[in-house]
Design a protein around this motif. Structure first.
Motif, PDB file in Angstrom:
ATOM      1  N   ARG A   1    -112.550 -15.657  18.039  1.00  0.00           N
ATOM      2  CA  ARG A   1    -113.102 -14.323  17.799  1.00  0.00           C
ATOM      3  C   ARG A   1    -112.746 -13.428  18.988  1.00  0.00           C
ATOM      4  NH1 ARG A   1    -115.759 -14.192  12.558  1.00  0.00           N
ATOM      5  NH2 ARG A   1    -116.281 -16.383  12.121  1.00  0.00           N
ATOM      6  N   ASN A   2    -112.779 -12.123  18.772  1.00  0.00           N
ATOM      7  CA  ASN A   2    -112.544 -11.221  19.905  1.00  0.00           C
ATOM      8  C   ASN A   2    -113.511 -11.483  21.038  1.00  0.00           C
ATOM      9  OD1 ASN A   2    -110.287  -9.542  19.237  1.00  0.00           O
ATOM     10  ND2 ASN A   2    -111.541  -8.514  17.711  1.00  0.00           N
ATOM     11  N   SER A   3    -114.719 -11.865  20.702  1.00  0.00           N
ATOM     12  CA  SER A   3    -115.723 -12.139  21.735  1.00  0.00           C
ATOM     13  C   SER A   3    -115.360 -13.350  22.587  1.00  0.00           C
ATOM     14  CB  SER A   3    -117.089 -12.356  21.082  1.00  0.00           C
ATOM     15  OG  SER A   3    -117.051 -13.433  20.161  1.00  0.00           O
ATOM     16  N   ASP A   4    -114.413 -14.176  22.115  1.00  0.00           N
ATOM     17  CA  ASP A   4    -113.997 -15.356  22.884  1.00  0.00           C
ATOM     18  C   ASP A   4    -112.951 -15.037  23.944  1.00  0.00           C
ATOM     19  OD1 ASP A   4    -115.617 -17.026  21.292  1.00  0.00           O
ATOM     20  OD2 ASP A   4    -114.012 -17.303  19.816  1.00  0.00           O
ATOM     21  N   LEU A   5    -112.366 -13.866  23.910  1.00  0.00           N
ATOM     22  CA  LEU A   5    -111.194 -13.590  24.732  1.00  0.00           C
ATOM     23  C   LEU A   5    -111.507 -13.420  26.208  1.00  0.00           C
ATOM     24  CD1 LEU A   5    -109.070 -11.260  22.428  1.00  0.00           C
ATOM     25  CD2 LEU A   5    -109.043 -13.753  22.631  1.00  0.00           C
ATOM     26  N   THR A   6    -112.769 -13.382  26.578  1.00  0.00           N
ATOM     27  CA  THR A   6    -113.122 -13.338  28.000  1.00  0.00           C
ATOM     28  C   THR A   6    -113.606 -14.696  28.506  1.00  0.00           C
ATOM     29  OG1 THR A   6    -115.335 -12.528  27.418  1.00  0.00           O
ATOM     30  CG2 THR A   6    -113.666 -10.877  27.967  1.00  0.00           C
ATOM     31  N   ASP A   7    -113.480 -15.719  27.695  1.00  0.00           N
ATOM     32  CA  ASP A   7    -113.892 -17.074  28.070  1.00  0.00           C
ATOM     33  C   ASP A   7    -112.638 -17.943  28.147  1.00  0.00           C
ATOM     34  OD1 ASP A   7    -114.926 -19.597  28.405  1.00  0.00           O
ATOM     35  OD2 ASP A   7    -116.396 -19.434  26.784  1.00  0.00           O
ATOM     36  N   ALA A   8    -112.139 -18.163  29.358  1.00  0.00           N
ATOM     37  CA  ALA A   8    -110.884 -18.883  29.542  1.00  0.00           C
ATOM     38  C   ALA A   8    -110.938 -20.290  28.974  1.00  0.00           C
ATOM     39  CB  ALA A   8    -110.516 -18.923  31.021  1.00  0.00           C
ATOM     40  N   ALA A   9    -112.118 -20.892  28.953  1.00  0.00           N
ATOM     41  CA  ALA A   9    -112.246 -22.259  28.453  1.00  0.00           C
ATOM     42  C   ALA A   9    -111.920 -22.357  26.969  1.00  0.00           C
ATOM     43  CB  ALA A   9    -113.657 -22.783  28.721  1.00  0.00           C
ATOM     44  N   LYS A  10    -112.023 -21.254  26.232  1.00  0.00           N
ATOM     45  CA  LYS A  10    -111.754 -21.262  24.799  1.00  0.00           C
ATOM     46  C   LYS A  10    -110.318 -20.866  24.461  1.00  0.00           C
ATOM     47  CE  LYS A  10    -116.521 -20.182  23.438  1.00  0.00           C
ATOM     48  NZ  LYS A  10    -117.395 -19.228  22.702  1.00  0.00           N
ATOM     49  N   LEU A  11    -109.559 -20.472  25.446  1.00  0.00           N
ATOM     50  CA  LEU A  11    -108.235 -19.919  25.185  1.00  0.00           C
ATOM     51  C   LEU A  11    -107.171 -21.005  25.245  1.00  0.00           C
ATOM     52  CD1 LEU A  11    -108.437 -16.676  27.375  1.00  0.00           C
ATOM     53  CD2 LEU A  11    -109.038 -16.958  24.956  1.00  0.00           C
ATOM     54  N   PRO A  12    -106.268 -21.050  24.262  1.00  0.00           N
ATOM     55  CA  PRO A  12    -105.192 -22.054  24.274  1.00  0.00           C
ATOM     56  C   PRO A  12    -104.011 -21.623  25.140  1.00  0.00           C
ATOM     57  CG  PRO A  12    -105.068 -20.786  22.262  1.00  0.00           C
ATOM     58  CD  PRO A  12    -106.273 -20.270  23.007  1.00  0.00           C
ATOM     59  N   TYR A  13    -104.303 -21.141  26.347  1.00  0.00           N
ATOM     60  CA  TYR A  13    -103.288 -20.691  27.289  1.00  0.00           C
ATOM     61  C   TYR A  13    -103.590 -21.293  28.650  1.00  0.00           C
ATOM     62  CZ  TYR A  13    -102.104 -17.276  23.708  1.00  0.00           C
ATOM     63  OH  TYR A  13    -101.728 -16.689  22.537  1.00  0.00           O
ATOM     64  N   GLN A  14    -102.538 -21.644  29.390  1.00  0.00           N
ATOM     65  CA  GLN A  14    -102.686 -22.245  30.712  1.00  0.00           C
ATOM     66  C   GLN A  14    -102.661 -21.133  31.767  1.00  0.00           C
ATOM     67  OE1 GLN A  14    -103.333 -25.573  31.055  1.00  0.00           O
ATOM     68  NE2 GLN A  14    -103.391 -25.483  28.812  1.00  0.00           N
ATOM     69  N   LEU A  15    -103.749 -20.402  31.847  1.00  0.00           N
ATOM     70  CA  LEU A  15    -103.842 -19.307  32.795  1.00  0.00           C
ATOM     71  C   LEU A  15    -104.115 -19.827  34.195  1.00  0.00           C
ATOM     72  CD1 LEU A  15    -106.030 -16.870  30.650  1.00  0.00           C
ATOM     73  CD2 LEU A  15    -103.532 -16.865  30.887  1.00  0.00           C
ATOM     74  N   LYS A  16    -103.658 -19.098  35.185  1.00  0.00           N
ATOM     75  CA  LYS A  16    -103.924 -19.459  36.572  1.00  0.00           C
ATOM     76  C   LYS A  16    -105.380 -19.158  36.914  1.00  0.00           C
ATOM     77  CE  LYS A  16     -99.205 -18.863  38.273  1.00  0.00           C
ATOM     78  NZ  LYS A  16     -98.328 -18.160  39.249  1.00  0.00           N
ATOM     79  N   PRO A  17    -105.926 -19.828  37.937  1.00  0.00           N
ATOM     80  CA  PRO A  17    -107.335 -19.602  38.303  1.00  0.00           C
ATOM     81  C   PRO A  17    -107.667 -18.136  38.575  1.00  0.00           C
ATOM     82  CG  PRO A  17    -106.513 -21.568  39.387  1.00  0.00           C
ATOM     83  CD  PRO A  17    -105.335 -20.938  38.714  1.00  0.00           C
ATOM     84  N   ASP A  18    -106.735 -17.389  39.215  1.00  0.00           N
ATOM     85  CA  ASP A  18    -107.030 -15.988  39.520  1.00  0.00           C
ATOM     86  C   ASP A  18    -106.803 -15.073  38.313  1.00  0.00           C
ATOM     87  OD1 ASP A  18    -104.289 -16.050  39.405  1.00  0.00           O
ATOM     88  OD2 ASP A  18    -103.951 -15.146  41.371  1.00  0.00           O
ATOM     89  N   GLU A  19    -106.502 -15.645  37.149  1.00  0.00           N
ATOM     90  CA  GLU A  19    -106.359 -14.880  35.910  1.00  0.00           C
ATOM     91  C   GLU A  19    -107.436 -15.237  34.893  1.00  0.00           C
ATOM     92  OE1 GLU A  19    -101.429 -14.733  36.036  1.00  0.00           O
ATOM     93  OE2 GLU A  19    -102.483 -16.260  34.842  1.00  0.00           O
ATOM     94  N   SER A  20    -108.361 -16.074  35.278  1.00  0.00           N
ATOM     95  CA  SER A  20    -109.245 -16.709  34.301  1.00  0.00           C
ATOM     96  C   SER A  20    -110.689 -16.247  34.329  1.00  0.00           C
ATOM     97  CB  SER A  20    -109.214 -18.237  34.498  1.00  0.00           C
ATOM     98  OG  SER A  20    -107.901 -18.731  34.340  1.00  0.00           O
ATOM     99  N   ASP A  21    -111.063 -15.388  35.258  1.00  0.00           N
ATOM    100  CA  ASP A  21    -112.460 -14.982  35.302  1.00  0.00           C
ATOM    101  C   ASP A  21    -112.731 -13.932  34.228  1.00  0.00           C
ATOM    102  OD1 ASP A  21    -112.573 -12.071  36.783  1.00  0.00           O
ATOM    103  OD2 ASP A  21    -110.890 -13.297  37.464  1.00  0.00           O
TER     104      ASP A  21
END
Length: 547
Positions: free
Chosen positions: A116-136
Motif C-alpha cells: 500500500r502507499n502507506s507502506d512506502l515509508t517502512d523500509a522493512a516492507k520494501l523489496p529493495y536493498q536500500l542503504k542504511p542512510d536511505e531507509s529511515d
C-alpha cells in the motif's frame, strides 16, 4: 497551382491546441502597449488547425454508460502552482475537481509484492536493498529525487541543504555557477547525477513507485531536478475539470471567434517563406492544404504580417524545410528546434460494469479504494480510478504509459483488430466521440490481465473484462509525443528565450509546451504564449489575469 487570396492577415496562427487558440484570444481581447508593433487598430487573426477538432493534446471523452464523466485521454490535470491555467478556469467558470494521487490505501505492486502507499515509508516492507542512510521514514517520505538533489547541491556548492530549504534552490544560478566532476549539470544526464549520489536500488525504487519512466531518464540535470521537485513535490496538489480539460481550449476558441477571430479546420500548412509585403514591410507567405468532404484537395497561398507556430517539435519538423527560418542550412534554428526530446506516451480508458476495486479488503482503519492512483513495475505502470456512475455503478479507469514500457505495447498495438465493446456515442459540448478512438483488442486484454495482477486478483474469473475502451497514442504524427523534455546538453533558459522569435528580424514565432519550463503541462504552453504576447508583440495583460 495554388490559389492566392489578396487578404493579408495581421496574424496567422498554425495550430488549434491550447497555445494557439489562447494566443488568438489574447491578441484580440488584450489592450496593447503604446509602442506595440501591432498598432492600436483592429486585428485580423486566423487560426489554422489541421484536424477536425480544437484542443491539440487535450482530449476529453464521455465514456459510454457513464454520461456525467469526462475522462482525459490527453492532458488530465493541473497543479496548484499553475496560475495561468487557474485564471482561465475562473474566467470560463469551469469546475475544478480535486485530483488525489497517493491515497494511503491504494496499491503499489512492485517486484511481485503487493504493498500500500502507506507502506512506502517502512523500509522493512520494501523489496529493495536500500542503504542504511536511505531507509529511515523521513528520507523515504521525502523521496529519493529530493534526497539526490540535496546531496548533489551539497557536493557542488559546499553549503548545507535540507528538505526545508530545497525549495529555495535557484537552479538556473546553480547550473551556471557550479560544476559536478568538472561539468555543468546541463551536460550530464539526470539519471547519472541521481545514481552518483543515491544507490541504484534507491533510484529503481523511485522509478518503479513513480509510475513514470521518462521523467527520470530523459532530462539533463539542470532541468530534471527542478521539474521533478516542483511537479511532484510533497506540497503540490492537483485538480482536474468536471467539464473536461479540453473545455479550456474550446472556451478560448469560442471567445476568440466572438471577438472576430476566424478558425479554419481540416487545413494543414505545408511550409512558409518570409517575404516583403506590397507596402514594403516584412511578412510571411505560406501554403495551406485543405481536403474537402469529396476528397478534393485544395491548396491556397496566404500572406500574413506575423506567423505564430503553436506546434510541438515533431509538427515543426513535418513542415517543408525551406525559407529563411526552416531551411536545412539554418543550423541555428534547427539546433533550437532539436533541443528537446519528444516523449511518446499513450492513454487507455477502460470501462467496467462495476467498480470492483472498491470491494477489495483493506487494512483496519483504511477506506476502500475509490480514487487516486495505483502504480506497478509491470508494463502497465499507472492506473487512475477515474469515476463511477452512482446510479448504475459503472466505472472507468485510466491507464498512462510512457518511456521504457512502450516497446512492450507496440507489439500488441500492431494487432489492429479493435476491441469490440460498447462503441459509445457523441461527446457533446464540442467534445469528440468516444468511438473515434478505438483501442486494440489484444492490448485491452493484456492490460486487464495486468490490472488484475496488480490488485492481487490475478486470473480471477469473477471480475469480468471491460465493456468499453478508448485509446490514443500521442507518439503518432503530428505530435511525436505527449510531452517534450530538454535533452542532455540543452541550455534551456537560453533556448526558451530565443525560440519564441527564432530569428529576431523575421516575424515568425514559436509557442507551446515543448520549449517551456513547464514541459508536459498546459501551463507551459500558456507561459510561452504570454512571453510572445507581452515581450514581442506588446499585448498587455487582460483584466481577468492575476499572474
Amino acid at each position: 497551382m495554388a490559389d492566392e487570396t489578396g487578404e493579408i492577415l495581421d496574424v496567422a496562427i498554425i495550430g488549434g491546441g491550447v497555445g494557439g487558440v489562447y494566443s488568438g484570444m489574447r491578441l484580440l481581447e488584450g489592450p496593447r502597449a503604446a509602442d506595440s508593433p501591432l498598432g492600436q487598430g483592429p486585428l485580423s487573426v486566423t487560426v489554422f488547425e489541421m484536424s477536425n477538432r480544437i484542443g491539440g493534446r487535450l482530449l476529453s471523452l464521455r465514456p459510454p454508460g457513464i454520461p456525467d464523466t469526462r475522462v482525459e485521454v490527453g492532458g488530465m490535470r493541473y497543479t496548484s502552482q499553475h496560475n495561468y491555467v487557474i485564471d482561465l478556469v475562473k474566467k470560463f467558470n469551469l469546475t475544478p475537481v480535486d485530483f488525489p494521487v497517493r491515497d494511503p490505501q491504494n496499491f503499489v505492486y512492485v517486484r511481485g509484492e503487493l504493498l500500500r502507499n502507506s507502506d512506502l515509508t517502512d523500509a522493512a516492507k520494501l523489496p529493495y536493498q536500500l542503504k542504511p542512510d536511505e531507509s529511515d521514514p523521513q528520507t523515504l517520505g521525502m523521496g529519493f529525487t529530493a534526497l539526490a538533489a540535496i546531496r548533489l547541491l551539497q557536493e557542488m556548492t559546499g553549503e548545507n541543504w535540507s528538505a526545508e530549504n530545497l525549495g529555495n534552490a535557484d537552479w538556473y544560478k546553480i547550473s551556471h555557477t557550479y560544476q559536478f566532476e568538472g561539468n555543468y549539470i546541463w551536460d550530464l544526464p539526470f539519471r547519472y547525477l541521481s545514481e552518483r549520489v543515491v544507490s541504484h536500488e534507491a533510484f529503481q525504487f523511485n522509478m518503479d513507485t513513480s509510475g513514470y519512466d521518462s521523467i527520470l531518464f530523459t532530462w539533463n540535470g539542470a532541468d530534471g531536478f527542478p521539474w521533478n521537485l516542483e511537479d511532484f513535490g510533497t506540497t503540490t496538489t492537483y485538480s482536474r475539470l468536471q467539464e473536461g480539460y479540453q473545455q479550456v481550449p474550446l472556451r478560448c476558441a469560442e471567445a476568440f471567434a466572438a471577438l472576430g477571430g476566424k478558425i479554419v479546420m481540416d487545413t494543414r500548412m505545408e511550409g512558409f517563406d518570409c517575404v516583403t509585403l506590397p507596402d514594403g514591410t516584412p511578412g510571411v507567405e505560406f501554403v495551406t492544404v485543405t481536403q474537402g468532404d469529396n476528397k478534393e484537395v485544395h491548396k491556397q497561398v496566404t500572406r500574413a504580417r506575423r506567423l505564430v507556430l503553436a506546434m510541438p517539435r515533431r509538427s515543426l519538423e513535418l513542415l517543408e524545410a525551406r525559407g529563411q527560418v526552416m531551411a536545412p542550412a539554418n543550423n541555428a534554428v534547427r539546433d533550437l528546434i532539436e533541443s528537446v526530446t519528444p516523449i511518446p506516451l499513450f492513454k487507455l480508458a477502460l470501462c467496467y460494469e462495476t467498480a470492483w476495486w472498491e470491494n477489495l479488503p483493506v487494512p483496519p482503519g483504511m477506506q476502500p479504494i475509490t480514487s487516486g492512483e495505483t502504480v506497478t513495475d509491470l508494463p502497465v505502470r499507472q492506473l487512475y480510478y477515474w469515476a463511477k456512475d452512482e446510479i448504475t455503478g459503472k466505472a472507468v479507469v485510466l491507464l498512462y504509459d510512457d518511456g521504457l514500457a512502450l516497446d512492450y505495447w507496440a507489439g500488441l498495438r500492431s494487432h489492429e483488430v479493435p476491441f469490440k465493446g460498447d462503441p459509445g456515442g457523441s461527446g457533446g459540448n464540442g467534445l469528440p466521440d468516444w468511438r473515434d478512438f478505438p483501442a486494440p483488442a489484444r492490448m485491452v486484454e493484456e492490460v486487464h490481465r495486468q490490472i488484475l495482477e496488480m490488485h492481487g486478483k490475478a486470473g480471477d474469473p469473477a471480475i469480468p473484462p471491460p465493456y468499453a475502451a478508448a485509446y490514443h497514442d500521442w507518439g503518432d504524427d503530428p505530435y511525436g509525443g505527449g510531452a517534450n523534455f530538454w535533452h542532455v546538453g540543452s541550455q534551456s533558459y537560453a533556448v526558451s528565450k530565443k525560440i519564441v522569435q527564432p530569428m529576431p528580424d523575421l516575424p515568425v514565432y514559436i509557442v507551446g509546451e515543448s520549449y517551456s519550463h513547464q514541459q508536459g503541462w498546459v501551463e507551459g504552453a500558456l507561459k510561452t504564449a504570454e512571453d510572445m504576447l507581452l515581450n514581442h508583440l506588446g499585448v498587455l495583460p487582460s483584466p481577468w489575469q492575476s499572474t
